[in-house]
Scaffold this motif. Structure first.
Motif, mmCIF file in Angstrom:
data_model
loop_
_atom_site.group_PDB
_atom_site.id
_atom_site.type_symbol
_atom_site.label_atom_id
_atom_site.label_comp_id
_atom_site.label_asym_id
_atom_site.label_seq_id
_atom_site.Cartn_x
_atom_site.Cartn_y
_atom_site.Cartn_z
ATOM 1 N N MET A 23 0.949 -0.821 0.283
ATOM 2 C CA MET A 23 0.149 -0.275 0.392
ATOM 3 C C MET A 23 0.882 0.992 0.296
ATOM 4 O O MET A 23 0.183 2.218 -0.715
ATOM 5 C CB MET A 23 -1.139 0.087 1.535
ATOM 6 C CG MET A 23 -2.221 1.327 1.973
ATOM 7 S SD MET A 23 -1.985 1.069 2.920
ATOM 8 C CE MET A 23 -3.505 2.987 3.527
ATOM 9 N N ILE A 24 1.986 1.684 0.524
ATOM 10 C CA ILE A 24 2.830 2.593 1.251
ATOM 11 C C ILE A 24 3.653 2.574 -0.536
ATOM 12 O O ILE A 24 3.501 3.712 -0.933
ATOM 13 C CB ILE A 24 3.777 2.164 2.435
ATOM 14 C CG1 ILE A 24 2.840 2.677 3.147
ATOM 15 C CG2 ILE A 24 4.691 3.391 1.749
ATOM 16 C CD1 ILE A 24 3.763 1.602 4.408
ATOM 17 N N GLN A 25 3.954 1.914 -1.022
ATOM 18 C CA GLN A 25 4.744 1.758 -2.830
ATOM 19 C C GLN A 25 4.058 2.174 -3.448
ATOM 20 O O GLN A 25 3.730 2.847 -4.355
ATOM 21 C CB GLN A 25 5.274 0.358 -2.651
ATOM 22 C CG GLN A 25 5.939 0.526 -4.394
ATOM 23 C CD GLN A 25 7.632 1.944 -3.636
ATOM 24 O OE1 GLN A 25 7.812 1.545 -2.941
ATOM 25 N NE2 GLN A 25 7.091 2.672 -4.642
ATOM 26 N N GLY A 26 2.710 1.578 -3.038
ATOM 27 C CA GLY A 26 1.238 2.230 -4.406
ATOM 28 C C GLY A 26 1.281 3.529 -4.077
ATOM 29 O O GLY A 26 1.178 3.975 -5.178
ATOM 30 N N ILE A 27 1.131 3.350 -3.405
ATOM 31 C CA ILE A 27 0.381 5.254 -2.407
ATOM 32 C C ILE A 27 1.634 6.438 -3.279
ATOM 33 O O ILE A 27 1.561 7.280 -4.115
ATOM 34 C CB ILE A 27 0.219 5.843 -1.470
ATOM 35 C CG1 ILE A 27 -0.693 4.898 -1.090
ATOM 36 C CG2 ILE A 27 -0.140 7.077 -0.851
ATOM 37 C CD1 ILE A 27 -1.989 4.873 0.453
ATOM 38 N N ARG A 28 3.137 5.533 -2.360
ATOM 39 C CA ARG A 28 3.728 6.660 -3.234
ATOM 40 C C ARG A 28 3.456 6.954 -4.961
ATOM 41 O O ARG A 28 4.228 7.867 -5.741
ATOM 42 C CB ARG A 28 5.254 6.171 -3.355
ATOM 43 C CG ARG A 28 6.654 6.706 -3.418
ATOM 44 C CD ARG A 28 7.867 5.948 -2.726
ATOM 45 N NE ARG A 28 7.731 6.256 -1.777
ATOM 46 C CZ ARG A 28 8.790 6.968 -0.610
ATOM 47 N NH1 ARG A 28 8.656 8.050 -1.164
ATOM 48 N NH2 ARG A 28 8.616 6.801 0.454
ATOM 49 N N ASN A 29 3.964 5.776 -5.593
ATOM 50 C CA ASN A 29 3.477 6.020 -7.424
ATOM 51 C C ASN A 29 2.718 7.102 -7.381
ATOM 52 O O ASN A 29 2.911 7.398 -8.802
ATOM 53 C CB ASN A 29 2.968 4.210 -7.738
ATOM 54 C CG ASN A 29 4.982 3.437 -7.741
ATOM 55 O OD1 ASN A 29 5.824 3.830 -6.985
ATOM 56 N ND2 ASN A 29 4.876 2.120 -7.701
ATOM 57 N N PHE A 30 1.291 7.022 -6.982
ATOM 58 C CA PHE A 30 -0.077 7.007 -7.315
ATOM 59 C C PHE A 30 0.506 8.581 -7.162
ATOM 60 O O PHE A 30 -0.473 9.323 -7.880
ATOM 61 C CB PHE A 30 -0.731 6.700 -6.167
ATOM 62 C CG PHE A 30 -2.118 7.229 -6.418
ATOM 63 C CD1 PHE A 30 -3.092 7.224 -7.681
ATOM 64 C CD2 PHE A 30 -2.736 8.384 -5.839
ATOM 65 C CE1 PHE A 30 -4.346 8.191 -8.055
ATOM 66 C CE2 PHE A 30 -4.414 9.135 -5.907
ATOM 67 C CZ PHE A 30 -4.832 8.939 -6.931
ATOM 68 N N VAL A 31 0.779 9.109 -5.953
ATOM 69 C CA VAL A 31 1.646 10.193 -6.073
ATOM 70 C C VAL A 31 2.225 11.314 -7.183
ATOM 71 O O VAL A 31 1.990 12.227 -7.271
ATOM 72 C CB VAL A 31 2.109 10.968 -4.982
ATOM 73 C CG1 VAL A 31 2.534 11.876 -4.140
ATOM 74 C CG2 VAL A 31 1.172 10.708 -3.219
ATOM 75 N N ALA A 32 3.231 10.815 -6.818
ATOM 76 C CA ALA A 32 4.940 10.734 -8.237
ATOM 77 C C ALA A 32 3.875 10.233 -9.725
ATOM 78 O O ALA A 32 3.680 11.261 -9.539
ATOM 79 C CB ALA A 32 5.200 9.305 -8.358
ATOM 80 N N ASP A 33 2.886 9.962 -9.977
ATOM 81 C CA ASP A 33 2.222 9.947 -11.294
ATOM 82 C C ASP A 33 1.159 11.384 -11.099
ATOM 83 O O ASP A 33 0.856 11.828 -12.261
ATOM 84 C CB ASP A 33 1.192 8.832 -11.227
ATOM 85 C CG ASP A 33 1.040 8.855 -13.148
ATOM 86 O OD1 ASP A 33 1.288 8.767 -13.400
ATOM 87 O OD2 ASP A 33 -0.334 8.659 -13.019
ATOM 88 N N GLN A 34 0.518 11.624 -9.984
ATOM 89 C CA GLN A 34 -0.626 12.291 -9.981
ATOM 90 C C GLN A 34 -0.661 13.720 -9.645
ATOM 91 O O GLN A 34 -0.886 14.523 -9.842
ATOM 92 C CB GLN A 34 -1.727 11.767 -9.075
ATOM 93 C CG GLN A 34 -2.398 11.049 -9.391
ATOM 94 C CD GLN A 34 -3.228 10.682 -11.282
ATOM 95 O OE1 GLN A 34 -3.216 11.819 -10.915
ATOM 96 N NE2 GLN A 34 -3.470 9.753 -11.442
ATOM 97 N N MET A 35 0.478 13.681 -8.579
ATOM 98 C CA MET A 35 1.244 15.543 -8.038
ATOM 99 C C MET A 35 2.088 16.615 -9.326
ATOM 100 O O MET A 35 3.475 16.340 -8.477
ATOM 101 C CB MET A 35 1.282 15.549 -6.678
ATOM 102 C CG MET A 35 0.245 15.002 -5.996
ATOM 103 S SD MET A 35 -1.016 15.589 -6.146
ATOM 104 C CE MET A 35 -0.848 17.112 -5.416
ATOM 105 N N LYS A 36 2.374 16.286 -10.850
ATOM 106 C CA LYS A 36 3.271 16.558 -11.563
ATOM 107 C C LYS A 36 2.453 17.975 -11.972
ATOM 108 O O LYS A 36 1.897 17.949 -11.715
ATOM 109 C CB LYS A 36 3.921 14.782 -12.174
ATOM 110 C CG LYS A 36 2.741 14.259 -13.055
ATOM 111 C CD LYS A 36 3.320 12.883 -13.970
ATOM 112 C CE LYS A 36 2.240 12.761 -14.686
ATOM 113 N NZ LYS A 36 2.713 11.350 -15.932
#
Length: 229
Positions: free
Chosen positions: A216-229
């Motif tokens: 979950m933590i890694q998935g959210i990290r990837n999600f943030v990196a992808d969306q908050m750019k």
């Protein structure tokens, strides 16, 4: 996004109407101590202003609300819009109108959201590092809550950026998928992550495992990196 853009356009049109209603009237008057010691009456220039006052006040309140919602109450645009303290609303409009136009331009070109996204992504990264440290120390529940908080804040940021009504995470998540911000598979993943967060927050550690929280933590990290750019 479309609703916010329409609101900017409507307020820009209203500002044009207010601008066209402005009038300055000057006239020569006599007065003062005009008869003392046989002096001639003193002549002076009187200036009066006219404008669609009701329209200006409505426009000003609407712009202030919109800027707060879009950029945040501590943004330069909001601060500059609110710091006018002139003697006349006619002059206030002359100061506030360019601030509104600058904010509209920044919104349309995505500049403010780029800055906010970069700052948010950095903050979220630090919080996810804390979650990773907690999971290493077997504080799984706390790690899940922190990661879930990052997820919730990210969803709320995305909702604000894309003109989605604020509400529950699940509602905003569904609406963001409908708007095409991300696909249905990601929508389902966000819902699954948030379910783990809720179970952790409500003291149900048997509903999730250490490995699920790590993923979950890694998935959210990837999600943030992808969306908050």
């Amino acid at each position: 996004m479309k609703r916010i853009q329409n609101r900017f356009n409507n307020l820009a049109a209203m500002a044009k109407q207010i601008e066209s209603s402005r009038r300055i009237k000057t006239e020569q008057r006599t007065g003062g101590e005009s008869w003392i010691r046989g002096q001639q009456p003193r002549t002076y220039t009187s200036t009066s202003y006219n404008m669609d006052w009701k329209g200006y006040r409505q426009w000003s309140a609407s712009v202030e609300l919109l800027l707060n919602q879009v950029f945040g109450e501590n943004s330069p645009h909001v601060i500059n819009f609110n710091k006018t303290n002139l003697n006349h609303e006619y002059q206030d409009f002359e100061v506030r109108y360019p601030v509104f136009l600058a904010a509209k331009d920044d919104y349309e070109n995505g500049y403010i959201f780029d800055v906010r996204s970069l700052v948010s992504a950095k903050v979220f990264s630090d919080e996810l590092e804390q979650a990773e440290e907690l999971i290493k120390k077997k504080h799984t529940t706390a790690a899940a809550v922190i990661a879930g908080t990052v997820l919730e804040t990210t969803i709320r940021e995305l909702a604000q950026q894309h003109g989605v009504d604020l509400g529950s995470v699940n509602k905003m998540n569904s609406d963001l998928a409908k708007e095409g911000v991300y696909n249905d598979a990601m929508k389902d993943q966000v819902q699954a992550w948030y379910k783990i967060r809720n179970n952790a927050a409500h003291g149900k550690p048997d509903e999730f495992t250490d490995s699920q929280v790590e993923v979950m933590i890694q998935g959210i990290r990837n999600f943030v990196a992808d969306q908050m750019k």
